[in-house]
Design a protein around this motif. Structure first.
Motif, mmCIF file in Angstrom:
data_model
loop_
_atom_site.group_PDB
_atom_site.id
_atom_site.type_symbol
_atom_site.label_atom_id
_atom_site.label_comp_id
_atom_site.label_asym_id
_atom_site.label_seq_id
_atom_site.Cartn_x
_atom_site.Cartn_y
_atom_site.Cartn_z
ATOM 1 N N SER A 68 24.709 8.246 -17.456
ATOM 2 C CA SER A 68 25.646 7.936 -18.530
ATOM 3 C C SER A 68 26.919 8.776 -18.403
ATOM 4 O O SER A 68 28.036 8.250 -18.472
ATOM 5 N N SER A 71 28.921 7.827 -15.197
ATOM 6 C CA SER A 71 29.636 6.555 -15.378
ATOM 7 C C SER A 71 30.890 6.739 -16.218
ATOM 8 O O SER A 71 31.948 6.199 -15.896
ATOM 9 N N ARG A 72 30.782 7.528 -17.289
ATOM 10 C CA ARG A 72 31.950 7.769 -18.136
ATOM 11 C C ARG A 72 33.034 8.534 -17.384
ATOM 12 O O ARG A 72 34.225 8.233 -17.530
ATOM 13 N N GLU A 74 33.539 8.524 -14.098
ATOM 14 C CA GLU A 74 34.109 7.639 -13.075
ATOM 15 C C GLU A 74 35.046 6.580 -13.661
ATOM 16 O O GLU A 74 36.007 6.189 -13.018
ATOM 17 N N LEU A 75 34.793 6.136 -14.875
ATOM 18 C CA LEU A 75 35.604 5.072 -15.483
ATOM 19 C C LEU A 75 36.754 5.591 -16.345
ATOM 20 O O LEU A 75 37.607 4.810 -16.768
ATOM 21 N N CYS A 76 36.800 6.896 -16.556
ATOM 22 C CA CYS A 76 37.803 7.470 -17.445
ATOM 23 C C CYS A 76 39.195 7.400 -16.820
ATOM 24 O O CYS A 76 39.388 7.710 -15.642
ATOM 25 N N ALA A 77 40.171 6.990 -17.618
ATOM 26 C CA ALA A 77 41.554 6.884 -17.146
ATOM 27 C C ALA A 77 42.396 8.094 -17.536
ATOM 28 O O ALA A 77 43.568 8.178 -17.161
ATOM 29 N N THR A 82 40.814 12.516 -14.360
ATOM 30 C CA THR A 82 41.059 11.943 -13.034
ATOM 31 C C THR A 82 41.354 13.032 -12.019
ATOM 32 O O THR A 82 40.838 13.002 -10.891
ATOM 33 N N ARG A 85 38.119 14.775 -11.275
ATOM 34 C CA ARG A 85 37.259 13.867 -10.511
ATOM 35 C C ARG A 85 37.669 13.793 -9.043
ATOM 36 O O ARG A 85 36.838 13.627 -8.165
#
Length: 109
Positions: A68, A71-72, A74-77, A82, A85
């Motif tokens: 969970s 995933s959050r 990796e998808l965070c803008a 970023t 990451r």
């Protein structure tokens, strides 16, 4: 079982654990499957009681929590997330290694 789920599923920030001894995790697993918490006799299988009542074991709880969070992230803008990451500390760091180790469990034997 509802009380057990509400208290034992909430292992806060376990997806960020990266430095611990295997013995420490094993002690946590023993506490998690303590038959006294479930009101079971000593001879009864806590694994069977968990399965019959739809309660996940500690490994499953940790994998769900880790996936969970991963995933959050990796998808965070968000620009700060970023940049973290994309850093080598994230890509090659101990938390990422632990996540990959949990996701890709190898069967030995």
């Amino acid at each position: 079982m509802g009380l057990f789920r509400s208290h034992c599923y909430s292992i806060y920030c376990n997806s960020l654990w990266s430095r611990f001894k295997v013995a420490t995790l094993n002690r946590l697993k023993v506490c998690h499957t303590d038959k006294r918490l479930l009101g079971l006799p000593r001879w009864c299988s806590s694994s069977l009681a968990f399965a019959r009542n739809g309660v996940n074991n500690l490994d499953v709880i940790r994998r769900h929590s880790m996936f969970s969070l991963m995933s959050r992230v990796e998808l965070c803008a968000n620009s700060s997330i970023t940049s973290v990451r994309q850093s080598s500390a994230y890509v090659c760091g101990p938390i990422q290694q632990r996540w990959l180790g949990l996701l890709f469990v190898q069967n030995v034997g």
